[in-house]
Design a protein around this motif. Sequence first.
Motif, PDB file in Angstrom:
ATOM      1  N   LEU A  11      18.310 -17.404  52.270  1.00 21.13           N
ATOM      2  CA  LEU A  11      17.767 -18.574  51.577  1.00 21.13           C
ATOM      3  C   LEU A  11      18.695 -19.773  51.710  1.00 21.13           C
ATOM      4  O   LEU A  11      18.241 -20.916  51.799  1.00 21.13           O
ATOM      5  CB  LEU A  11      17.513 -18.254  50.109  1.00 21.13           C
ATOM      6  N   ARG A  12      19.999 -19.536  51.720  1.00 18.34           N
ATOM      7  CA  ARG A  12      20.952 -20.639  51.850  1.00 18.34           C
ATOM      8  C   ARG A  12      20.982 -21.196  53.271  1.00 18.34           C
ATOM      9  O   ARG A  12      21.446 -22.312  53.505  1.00 18.34           O
ATOM     10  CB  ARG A  12      22.346 -20.182  51.422  1.00 18.34           C
ATOM     11  N   GLN A  13      20.486 -20.411  54.233  1.00 15.59           N
ATOM     12  CA  GLN A  13      20.465 -20.848  55.630  1.00 15.59           C
ATOM     13  C   GLN A  13      19.111 -21.421  56.051  1.00 15.59           C
ATOM     14  O   GLN A  13      18.989 -22.001  57.132  1.00 15.59           O
ATOM     15  CB  GLN A  13      20.797 -19.664  56.547  1.00 15.59           C
ATOM     16  N   ALA A  14      18.109 -21.290  55.218  1.00 17.42           N
ATOM     17  CA  ALA A  14      16.728 -21.573  55.609  1.00 17.42           C
ATOM     18  C   ALA A  14      16.486 -23.049  55.929  1.00 17.42           C
ATOM     19  O   ALA A  14      17.070 -23.944  55.312  1.00 17.42           O
ATOM     20  CB  ALA A  14      15.777 -21.116  54.506  1.00 17.42           C
ATOM     21  N   ASP A  15      15.589 -23.269  56.893  1.00 18.22           N
ATOM     22  CA  ASP A  15      15.090 -24.616  57.216  1.00 18.22           C
ATOM     23  C   ASP A  15      13.691 -24.835  56.655  1.00 18.22           C
ATOM     24  O   ASP A  15      13.302 -25.962  56.352  1.00 18.22           O
ATOM     25  CB  ASP A  15      15.049 -24.828  58.738  1.00 18.22           C
ATOM     26  N   PHE A  16      12.929 -23.744  56.548  1.00 21.23           N
ATOM     27  CA  PHE A  16      11.530 -23.842  56.118  1.00 21.23           C
ATOM     28  C   PHE A  16      11.191 -22.598  55.301  1.00 21.23           C
ATOM     29  O   PHE A  16      11.424 -21.471  55.750  1.00 21.23           O
ATOM     30  CB  PHE A  16      10.605 -23.952  57.328  1.00 21.23           C
ATOM     31  N   VAL A  17      10.661 -22.800  54.085  1.00 22.07           N
ATOM     32  CA  VAL A  17      10.365 -21.678  53.194  1.00 22.07           C
ATOM     33  C   VAL A  17       8.959 -21.821  52.630  1.00 22.07           C
ATOM     34  O   VAL A  17       8.612 -22.847  52.039  1.00 22.07           O
ATOM     35  CB  VAL A  17      11.371 -21.599  52.025  1.00 22.07           C
ATOM     36  N   VAL A  18       8.155 -20.783  52.818  1.00 19.52           N
ATOM     37  CA  VAL A  18       6.880 -20.659  52.116  1.00 19.52           C
ATOM     38  C   VAL A  18       7.114 -19.679  50.983  1.00 19.52           C
ATOM     39  O   VAL A  18       7.607 -18.564  51.201  1.00 19.52           O
ATOM     40  CB  VAL A  18       5.771 -20.145  53.049  1.00 19.52           C
ATOM     41  N   LEU A  19       6.815 -20.086  49.749  1.00 20.62           N
ATOM     42  CA  LEU A  19       7.136 -19.217  48.628  1.00 20.62           C
ATOM     43  C   LEU A  19       5.959 -19.055  47.682  1.00 20.62           C
ATOM     44  O   LEU A  19       5.163 -19.970  47.491  1.00 20.62           O
ATOM     45  CB  LEU A  19       8.354 -19.731  47.878  1.00 20.62           C
ATOM     46  N   ASP A  20       5.863 -17.859  47.102  1.00 20.27           N
ATOM     47  CA  ASP A  20       4.812 -17.559  46.140  1.00 20.27           C
ATOM     48  C   ASP A  20       5.040 -18.327  44.848  1.00 20.27           C
ATOM     49  O   ASP A  20       6.177 -18.637  44.481  1.00 20.27           O
ATOM     50  CB  ASP A  20       4.796 -16.059  45.827  1.00 20.27           C
ATOM     51  N   TYR A  21       3.982 -18.585  44.133  1.00 20.89           N
ATOM     52  CA  TYR A  21       4.086 -19.336  42.880  1.00 20.89           C
ATOM     53  C   TYR A  21       4.877 -18.586  41.823  1.00 20.89           C
ATOM     54  O   TYR A  21       5.387 -19.185  40.871  1.00 20.89           O
ATOM     55  CB  TYR A  21       2.692 -19.695  42.361  1.00 20.89           C
ATOM     56  N   LEU A  22       5.011 -17.277  41.950  1.00 19.40           N
ATOM     57  CA  LEU A  22       5.725 -16.488  40.961  1.00 19.40           C
ATOM     58  C   LEU A  22       7.240 -16.491  41.169  1.00 19.40           C
ATOM     59  O   LEU A  22       7.982 -15.975  40.338  1.00 19.40           O
ATOM     60  CB  LEU A  22       5.221 -15.038  40.976  1.00 19.40           C
ATOM     61  N   VAL A  23       7.717 -17.067  42.257  1.00 20.01           N
ATOM     62  CA  VAL A  23       9.157 -17.143  42.473  1.00 20.01           C
ATOM     63  C   VAL A  23       9.759 -18.060  41.410  1.00 20.01           C
ATOM     64  O   VAL A  23       9.291 -19.183  41.200  1.00 20.01           O
ATOM     65  CB  VAL A  23       9.485 -17.666  43.881  1.00 20.01           C
ATOM     66  N   SER A  24      10.796 -17.601  40.717  1.00 19.38           N
ATOM     67  CA  SER A  24      11.349 -18.345  39.582  1.00 19.38           C
ATOM     68  C   SER A  24      12.090 -19.600  40.023  1.00 19.38           C
ATOM     69  O   SER A  24      12.575 -19.697  41.154  1.00 19.38           O
ATOM     70  CB  SER A  24      12.295 -17.453  38.780  1.00 19.38           C
ATOM     71  N   ASP A  25      12.185 -20.558  39.105  1.00 16.64           N
ATOM     72  CA  ASP A  25      12.904 -21.800  39.381  1.00 16.64           C
ATOM     73  C   ASP A  25      14.364 -21.535  39.698  1.00 16.64           C
ATOM     74  O   ASP A  25      14.969 -22.216  40.541  1.00 16.64           O
ATOM     75  CB  ASP A  25      12.806 -22.745  38.179  1.00 16.64           C
ATOM     76  N   GLU A  26      14.965 -20.544  39.026  1.00 18.98           N
ATOM     77  CA  GLU A  26      16.372 -20.235  39.258  1.00 18.98           C
ATOM     78  C   GLU A  26      16.608 -19.783  40.690  1.00 18.98           C
ATOM     79  O   GLU A  26      17.617 -20.136  41.305  1.00 18.98           O
ATOM     80  CB  GLU A  26      16.845 -19.146  38.298  1.00 18.98           C
ATOM     81  N   ILE A  27      15.673 -19.031  41.241  1.00 19.71           N
ATOM     82  CA  ILE A  27      15.815 -18.582  42.630  1.00 19.71           C
ATOM     83  C   ILE A  27      15.518 -19.731  43.590  1.00 19.71           C
ATOM     84  O   ILE A  27      16.164 -19.863  44.636  1.00 19.71           O
ATOM     85  CB  ILE A  27      14.915 -17.369  42.890  1.00 19.71           C
ATOM     86  N   ARG A  28      14.586 -20.592  43.228  1.00 17.57           N
ATOM     87  CA  ARG A  28      14.308 -21.747  44.081  1.00 17.57           C
ATOM     88  C   ARG A  28      15.536 -22.642  44.236  1.00 17.57           C
ATOM     89  O   ARG A  28      15.729 -23.273  45.281  1.00 17.57           O
ATOM     90  CB  ARG A  28      13.139 -22.561  43.519  1.00 17.57           C
ATOM     91  N   GLU A  29      16.376 -22.684  43.205  1.00 19.96           N
ATOM     92  CA  GLU A  29      17.576 -23.506  43.275  1.00 19.96           C
ATOM     93  C   GLU A  29      18.573 -22.986  44.304  1.00 19.96           C
ATOM     94  O   GLU A  29      19.444 -23.726  44.761  1.00 19.96           O
ATOM     95  CB  GLU A  29      18.248 -23.579  41.899  1.00 19.96           C
ATOM     96  N   ILE A  30      18.449 -21.724  44.684  1.00 22.51           N
ATOM     97  CA  ILE A  30      19.356 -21.130  45.668  1.00 22.51           C
ATOM     98  C   ILE A  30      18.991 -21.571  47.084  1.00 22.51           C
ATOM     99  O   ILE A  30      19.844 -21.627  47.967  1.00 22.51           O
ATOM    100  CB  ILE A  30      19.322 -19.587  45.556  1.00 22.51           C
ATOM    101  N   ILE A  31      17.738 -21.929  47.295  1.00 23.91           N
ATOM    102  CA  ILE A  31      17.275 -22.312  48.628  1.00 23.91           C
ATOM    103  C   ILE A  31      18.048 -23.530  49.124  1.00 23.91           C
ATOM    104  O   ILE A  31      18.318 -24.460  48.366  1.00 23.91           O
ATOM    105  CB  ILE A  31      15.762 -22.612  48.606  1.00 23.91           C
ATOM    106  N   SER A  32      18.385 -23.518  50.382  1.00 22.65           N
ATOM    107  CA  SER A  32      19.132 -24.622  50.995  1.00 22.65           C
ATOM    108  C   SER A  32      18.473 -25.966  50.704  1.00 22.65           C
ATOM    109  O   SER A  32      17.247 -26.099  50.763  1.00 22.65           O
ATOM    110  CB  SER A  32      19.204 -24.410  52.514  1.00 22.65           C
ATOM    111  N   GLU A  33      19.290 -26.959  50.359  1.00 17.71           N
ATOM    112  CA  GLU A  33      18.765 -28.292  50.049  1.00 17.71           C
ATOM    113  C   GLU A  33      18.050 -28.908  51.255  1.00 17.71           C
ATOM    114  O   GLU A  33      17.161 -29.739  51.088  1.00 17.71           O
ATOM    115  CB  GLU A  33      19.899 -29.200  49.585  1.00 17.71           C
ATOM    116  N   LYS A  34      18.448 -28.516  52.449  1.00 18.99           N
ATOM    117  CA  LYS A  34      17.838 -29.083  53.655  1.00 18.99           C
ATOM    118  C   LYS A  34      16.457 -28.499  53.945  1.00 18.99           C
ATOM    119  O   LYS A  34      15.697 -29.050  54.745  1.00 18.99           O
ATOM    120  CB  LYS A  34      18.735 -28.831  54.866  1.00 18.99           C
TER     121      LYS A  34
END
Length: 530
Positions: A29-52
């Motif tokens: 997730l920290r290396q990702a360029d493009f992420v498709v995510l389910d609506y049930l993924v928590s906000d706390e985990i979304r914050e881990i996704i790379s800012e880019k």
Amino acid sequence: METSSALIYIVGAGPGDPELLTVGAERILRQADFVVLDYLVSDEIREIISEKAEQVLLKHGVQRQNLEDIFQLLAEKARSGKTVVHLKGGDPGVFARLAEEITFFRKEKIDFRIFPGISSASAAAAYVECPLTDAEEASAVTFFTGKRRRKIGENGDRQNMGESFEETLEEENPRILAGSCVVDGSRTLVIYMGVKTVKVWTSELLQEGMSPEIPAVIIQNVSRGNQKTWRGTLGTLVEIVEEHGIRPPAIFILGNAVKNTPERNYFESRPLFGKTVLVTRAAAQTHEVAEKLQKLGAQVRIQPVISISPAKNPDPLRMAIHSLENFDWIIFSSTNGVRFFMEELLHLGYDLRKFGQTKIAVMGAGTAAAVEEFFLKPDRMPEVYNAEEMAKMFLKDMNEQEYLRPPRFLIARASRGREVLAESLIAAGGNVTQVVTYESENVTAESPDFNMEIREEMEAGKINWVMVTSSAIAESAVKLFGEALRKTKLVSISSLTSKMLEKYGFSPAAEAKEATIDGVIRALCENKVE
């Protein structure tokens, strides 16, 4: 199989608690360029996704969307050379359409890697302290889904069958719990997505001969700050769901292994469990606070009400650093002051030796800890963490000691703040230099970092507490949120901060006994106001 150089990561996010995310998943997730995510993924985990990373959030009801469109989008991004992730709630191999996905990628010759996640079943059992198996009571576990959304069409294709199970009852196979099922309680049954169809599958189990007295537990929002648990039996599940208005996401566990589930578990007994706390500090200071609150059970929202940046004119700061050894004392009143001062000192090519005989005074334990991070030790700290007490401490020293010349003080401060300390030291004969180490500015409703959803949650009464950790934050919070603050409770870091709130007509419901972040958190835990 023959594949292209394109690669897609299919990653399980777990049920919501970021502590349950696997090390591998976090790395991807920290290396990702493009992420498709389910609506049930928590906000706390979304914050881990790379800012880019570009993020595409799938809305609830994605089963009505064309899955191939989603898979095709992932494939296109992967072929363009991006690091692509499909982030799924729970474990991607459990009721998450993984079979269709990997079949599509194989057909398109797209390589993929699957990172399993902790399933909702495993997490639910752990978080309510209910083992899924028991050496004497339950030797097997069966997972069921409470929905039959698709069927095999005449052409052999899998087809979408609609939003709710009720639509599927007219199909050829209306049964949910298809196949053999041990009904004496010796096999633990875990029902996913079974809220809307609880009448149907409980009826099926009863018809199969399962006793209505078989123990059962319902867990809603597994592993999250708003997790709720209800205990009952097979015969009372429908009543419980209707009485409490239980909505998805929720999971059901039935069987003899459930009977030893405690009335209260550790997860739901934490002091801030069920409370939503808004952290208003500057963005760089929120992470550690959020972690502490989450460990105590709080759901955390973050909306900085002030922004912190380097001094607009760094020249006075640089001049002070160049002549640092000429000062008797340097006074830090905040962690930000320490950080920006030390970063500039190191940037100018100096190291700790530049302090020479200059002594260090700090305002508070948090500021002391910030100084110690740079392998320095504060010489003085007032017992009460405010400018008045700091001034009294030095005035006492100046009265008791003889100086050949007035003591020289360097105050490392923000671009705004009270003048009490400087004025008191000057009045007592001290030689005072003040330098702005950083800019402190209000966040406004027009600021790009302002999240309107936070104010809407506050107005709806969904935020229980707002942390107010300085006078500047108090003033800015009042300007930013206005009357919406009356729909929540305020916890203040000190009497000075409380007075600033009261100046604008807002009385804090709690005040820290010690003017530190930990003191504020303790005040939250001790406060019984609902």
